[in-house]
Design an enzyme around this catalytic site. Sequence first.
Site, PDB file in Angstrom:
ATOM      1  N   ARG A   1       0.855  -1.177   0.000  1.00 58.90           N
ATOM      2  CA  ARG A   1       0.000   0.000   0.000  1.00 58.90           C
ATOM      3  C   ARG A   1       0.895   1.233   0.000  1.00 58.90           C
ATOM      4  O   ARG A   1       1.993   1.222   0.554  1.00 58.90           O
ATOM      5  CB  ARG A   1      -0.901   0.027   1.251  1.00 58.90           C
ATOM      6  CG  ARG A   1      -2.051  -0.953   1.199  1.00 58.90           C
ATOM      7  CD  ARG A   1      -3.144  -0.461   0.255  1.00 58.90           C
ATOM      8  NE  ARG A   1      -4.319  -1.332   0.277  1.00 58.90           N
ATOM      9  CZ  ARG A   1      -4.525  -2.330  -0.552  1.00 58.90           C
ATOM     10  NH1 ARG A   1      -3.610  -2.621  -1.457  1.00 58.90           N
ATOM     11  NH2 ARG A   1      -5.639  -3.047  -0.499  1.00 58.90           N
TER      12      ARG A   1
ATOM     13  N   GLU B   1      -3.478   8.046  -3.849  1.00 64.35           N
ATOM     14  CA  GLU B   1      -3.928   7.642  -5.181  1.00 64.35           C
ATOM     15  C   GLU B   1      -5.228   8.344  -5.564  1.00 64.35           C
ATOM     16  O   GLU B   1      -6.093   8.536  -4.718  1.00 64.35           O
ATOM     17  CB  GLU B   1      -4.137   6.121  -5.213  1.00 64.35           C
ATOM     18  CG  GLU B   1      -2.851   5.354  -4.983  1.00 64.35           C
ATOM     19  CD  GLU B   1      -3.062   3.845  -4.873  1.00 64.35           C
ATOM     20  OE1 GLU B   1      -4.200   3.374  -5.081  1.00 64.35           O
ATOM     21  OE2 GLU B   1      -2.087   3.146  -4.563  1.00 64.35           O
TER      22      GLU B   1
ATOM     23  N   HIS C   1      -1.658   1.076  -9.766  1.00 62.66           N
ATOM     24  CA  HIS C   1      -2.266   0.130  -8.821  1.00 62.66           C
ATOM     25  C   HIS C   1      -2.998  -0.992  -9.567  1.00 62.66           C
ATOM     26  O   HIS C   1      -4.219  -1.134  -9.488  1.00 62.66           O
ATOM     27  CB  HIS C   1      -3.214   0.832  -7.849  1.00 62.66           C
ATOM     28  CG  HIS C   1      -3.476   0.031  -6.602  1.00 62.66           C
ATOM     29  ND1 HIS C   1      -3.832   0.595  -5.412  1.00 62.66           N
ATOM     30  CD2 HIS C   1      -3.414  -1.306  -6.366  1.00 62.66           C
ATOM     31  CE1 HIS C   1      -3.987  -0.349  -4.489  1.00 62.66           C
ATOM     32  NE2 HIS C   1      -3.739  -1.521  -5.061  1.00 62.66           N
TER      33      HIS C   1
END
Length: 313
Positions: A232, A261, A279
């Site tokens: 993450r 993000e 991602h």
Amino acid sequence: MESIGVLMPAPMSSYLEQELEKRFNLLKLWTVPQKTQFLKDHSGSIRAFVGNAGNGADAELIEKLPKLEIVACFSVGVDKVDLNKCREKGIRVTNTPDVLTDDVADLAIGLTLAVLRRLCESDRYVRSGQWKKGDYKLTTKFTGKTVGIIGLGRIGKAVAKRAEAFSCPIAYYSRTAKPESKYKYYPSVVELASNCDVLVVACPLTEETRHIVNREVIDALGPKGVLINIGRGPHVDEAELVSALAEGRLGGAGLDVYEKEPEVPEQLFGLENVVLLPHVGSGTVETRNVMADLVVQNLEAHFLKKPLLTPVV
């Protein structure tokens, strides 16, 4: 079960949407302009929430949904879900572990090769016509490099297995040593970083692991080291990472995740020793469909009063 309201906050998978619509009353929050009013109007019928890595259920949302019974995550990570609030209210939480392990581990190796062998930069070198002016510079070998892994869970072990195929010695850090593991254990991330060439972040995001990769760790990895983050974004102190890469204190980085993000530090865009992905760790058709099936199966199990397949809470 057609009358059961299932709230989805953002588009995740057309296949998942189709499967949910076959069984439930799927409410697509992103399609309505007045979201607050929409939640008020449907608060009495929403009994399930489907989230993912970027869209979770925080305490504020949970309070707005008094009939909520289950949060089914279309991801393995549940850091966007207020688990304590769910426990307090008796709300069940599920995720999609195991099914995405291979894809994420594959991507970790792909990022490592892309950074060390400058695959993206080499591709641009050919496309821009520079090859006609001379050969591309030499890059760095992956085979035989020591790979350090933060978090030897499902994904960490899968990364280790793949790296072993490249004759890479494996070392790891976790909260405690794993007696069954044959890999070298280091009791701190700094020690691990000091003794590896490639550092892979593969642990869950918790308060304890937030910024687990800080300036000290980055400096220990050093100007020849490479950081790979398929965990993450908040695992890494992004500001420190950017400055280390820009100043040459870190050799390179392969990133699939970021702190905020979809915002990515623009300072990274011009660096050839960085590979940036949006991602996509589990982003294959095959895996996303299996993940979707697991979300649906957990919801069906809950409303049929059967045991959940992958319970978190």
